[in-house]
Design a protein around this motif. Structure first.
Motif, PDB file in Angstrom:
ATOM      1  N   LEU A 130       0.843  -1.202   0.000  1.00 16.31           N
ATOM      2  CA  LEU A 130       0.000   0.000   0.000  1.00 16.31           C
ATOM      3  C   LEU A 130       0.878   1.251   0.000  1.00 16.31           C
ATOM      4  CD1 LEU A 130      -2.905  -0.904   2.460  1.00 16.31           C
ATOM      5  CD2 LEU A 130      -2.953  -0.823  -0.040  1.00 16.31           C
ATOM      6  N   MET A 132       1.363   4.287   1.117  1.00 16.42           N
ATOM      7  CA  MET A 132       0.877   5.216   2.132  1.00 16.42           C
ATOM      8  C   MET A 132       1.403   6.642   1.950  1.00 16.42           C
ATOM      9  SD  MET A 132      -1.222   3.537   3.989  1.00 16.42           S
ATOM     10  CE  MET A 132      -1.658   2.034   4.868  1.00 16.42           C
ATOM     11  N   PRO A 147      -3.416   4.209  -6.710  1.00 13.94           N
ATOM     12  CA  PRO A 147      -3.019   3.007  -5.978  1.00 13.94           C
ATOM     13  C   PRO A 147      -3.729   1.769  -6.526  1.00 13.94           C
ATOM     14  CG  PRO A 147      -4.679   4.195  -4.741  1.00 13.94           C
ATOM     15  CD  PRO A 147      -4.361   5.049  -5.941  1.00 13.94           C
ATOM     16  N   LEU A 158      -6.335   2.914   2.944  1.00  8.74           N
ATOM     17  CA  LEU A 158      -5.484   3.836   2.219  1.00  8.74           C
ATOM     18  C   LEU A 158      -6.150   5.203   2.025  1.00  8.74           C
ATOM     19  CD1 LEU A 158      -2.727   4.011   0.729  1.00  8.74           C
ATOM     20  CD2 LEU A 158      -3.982   3.482  -1.363  1.00  8.74           C
ATOM     21  N   TRP A 162      -4.902   8.784   3.568  1.00  2.00           N
ATOM     22  CA  TRP A 162      -4.564   9.916   2.712  1.00  2.00           C
ATOM     23  C   TRP A 162      -5.415  11.143   3.054  1.00  2.00           C
ATOM     24  CZ3 TRP A 162      -3.905   8.080  -3.093  1.00  2.00           C
ATOM     25  CH2 TRP A 162      -2.760   7.299  -3.180  1.00  2.00           C
TER      26      TRP A 162
END
Length: 381
Positions: A130, A132, A147, A158, A162
């Motif tokens: 992931l 990040m 992503p 995620l 964000w």
């Protein structure tokens, strides 16, 4: 799981584009990133010229640079910028976009993202973990961030992080299902029970999750779905679920423009569906690859590692089953006896070497300008 395909269903349907951040691709097809060296500027540029989204893989992209073995990092960073530039030149006036796929598992992940942005990539796609910190690494310029996720849980984690940390959301989401090639975001047990996953419901759940952030940020977050996409019938299927486009990789390998050696492409043509097997990758994730002599040796015991190319985070050369960089470089150069060949579950659909435009035409269900109609018409078929 994607439905069984009746080839007669691969017929003309509506055309729709794909808008990502402030840019648009003429057709809703994203060519999946394939390393090492399988999708570089020739393939990505040809896909973008055909109107789709061509993706360059940054994984050991500089393997054929003269100083690669002496300066792996420098060769890769230089090659990222070179191949983005060449792909964009090839794609000029084609109506498509050029992006870079960067694996989160790479040691130089952050530097690769920054190099892609510096080179002017239209988007950066990140998987194998992931991403990040991707918003911070990509910055606030024109490069879109996308992503790769395989579950609602991953998408939620995620996007919420964000939102909280960066006040930003994704510009596109890539959903990779269990039939994809290369590294997979599923457990080995899940991959043994693919029919029971009911992945259509997972796709719908991810779409529901992203709508929360579309509403909050007042922007569309297009979603493309990959994994087993080999025919227009499958394109129709995922778009009927609510996707905005598809990601396909396996179908683009056996093309004249693909960057891999002819022997690599021929291995795809000669493969049967049963040849696609799940392996344990040194990256720490399961992957799907073609069964061959190299895989059989790796399954029998460790293949000695002669040197480390510093590709993967937390890699211990003394403990990994084989060096994934060397195995992938061997394969892309045509040394299949000593090479790892990633592929998708629909490997059996690859029958001959064609052009990128022919693959695009088949997936779109016709030939340019394809059929007229609206996105709604596609979704309701």
């Amino acid at each position: 799981m994607e439905p069984q395909i009746n080839q007669s269903e691969c017929r003309n349907t509506s055309r729709t584009g794909l808008r990502i951040k402030n840019k648009s691709a003429r057709i809703p097809i994203v060519q999946g990133g394939m390393g090492v060296g399988v999708s570089r500027s020739r393939l990505a540029g040809a896909v973008a010229k055909a109107g789709g989204v061509g993706i360059i893989s940054s994984a050991q992209i500089g393997y054929d640079e003269p100083d690669f073995e002496k300066d792996v990092q420098g060769a890769n960073l230089r090659a990222i910028e070179k191949h983005v530039r060449l792909a964009k030149q090839a794609a000029e006036r084609g109506g498509g976009l050029v992006g870079v796929n960067v694996m989160v598992a790479l040691q130089d992940y952050a530097d690769h993202v920054k190099a892609a942005v510096r080179a002017g990539a239209d988007l950066v796609v990140c998987g194998a973990g992931l991403p990040m910190e991707l918003p911070e690494l990509a910055g606030d310029g024109d490069t879109a961030i996308a992503p790769i996720v395989s579950s609602r849980k991953a998408a939620s984690l995620l996007l919420r992080m964000w939102d909280k940390k960066y006040g930003r959301t994704a510009d596109m989401l890539v959903i990779e299902g269990p039939l994809a090639g290369g590294h997979l975001g599923f457990s080995p047990k899940q991959l043994e029970e693919i029919p029971s996953l009911d992945y259509d419901q997972e796709i719908k759940a991810i779409l529901e999750e992203k709508r929360v952030f579309e509403d909050k940020y007042g922007k569309a977050i297009p979603v493309v779905v990959g994994g087993g996409i080999s025919c227009r019938s499958q394109v129709r299927h995922v778009m009927a679920l609510g996707a905005d486009g598809v990601q396909a990789a396996t179908r683009f390998v056996a093309t004249k423009e693909c960057d891999a050696a002819d022997a690599y492409k021929q291995a795809y043509i000669e493969a049967s569906p049963e040849d696609a097997v799940i392996i344990k990758s040194p990256v720490g994730m399961p992957g799907r690859a073609l069964q061959n002599a190299f895989i059989r040796r790796a399954q029998q015991g460790q293949i000695p590692v002669s040197r480390c190319f510093h590709c993967i985070k937390k890699c211990n050369p003394a403990r990994i089953p084989y060096c994934i960089t060397q195995a992938l470089v061997n394969a892309v150069k045509g040394d299949l006896e000593n090479g790892l060949i990633f592929c998708g579950a629909e490997i059996g659909s690859v029958k001959e070497i064609v052009t990128v435009q022919e693959v695009v035409d088949e997936l779109m269900g016709g030939s340019p300008p394809y059929s007229s109609g609206s996105d709604t018409a596609v979704r309701n078929t």
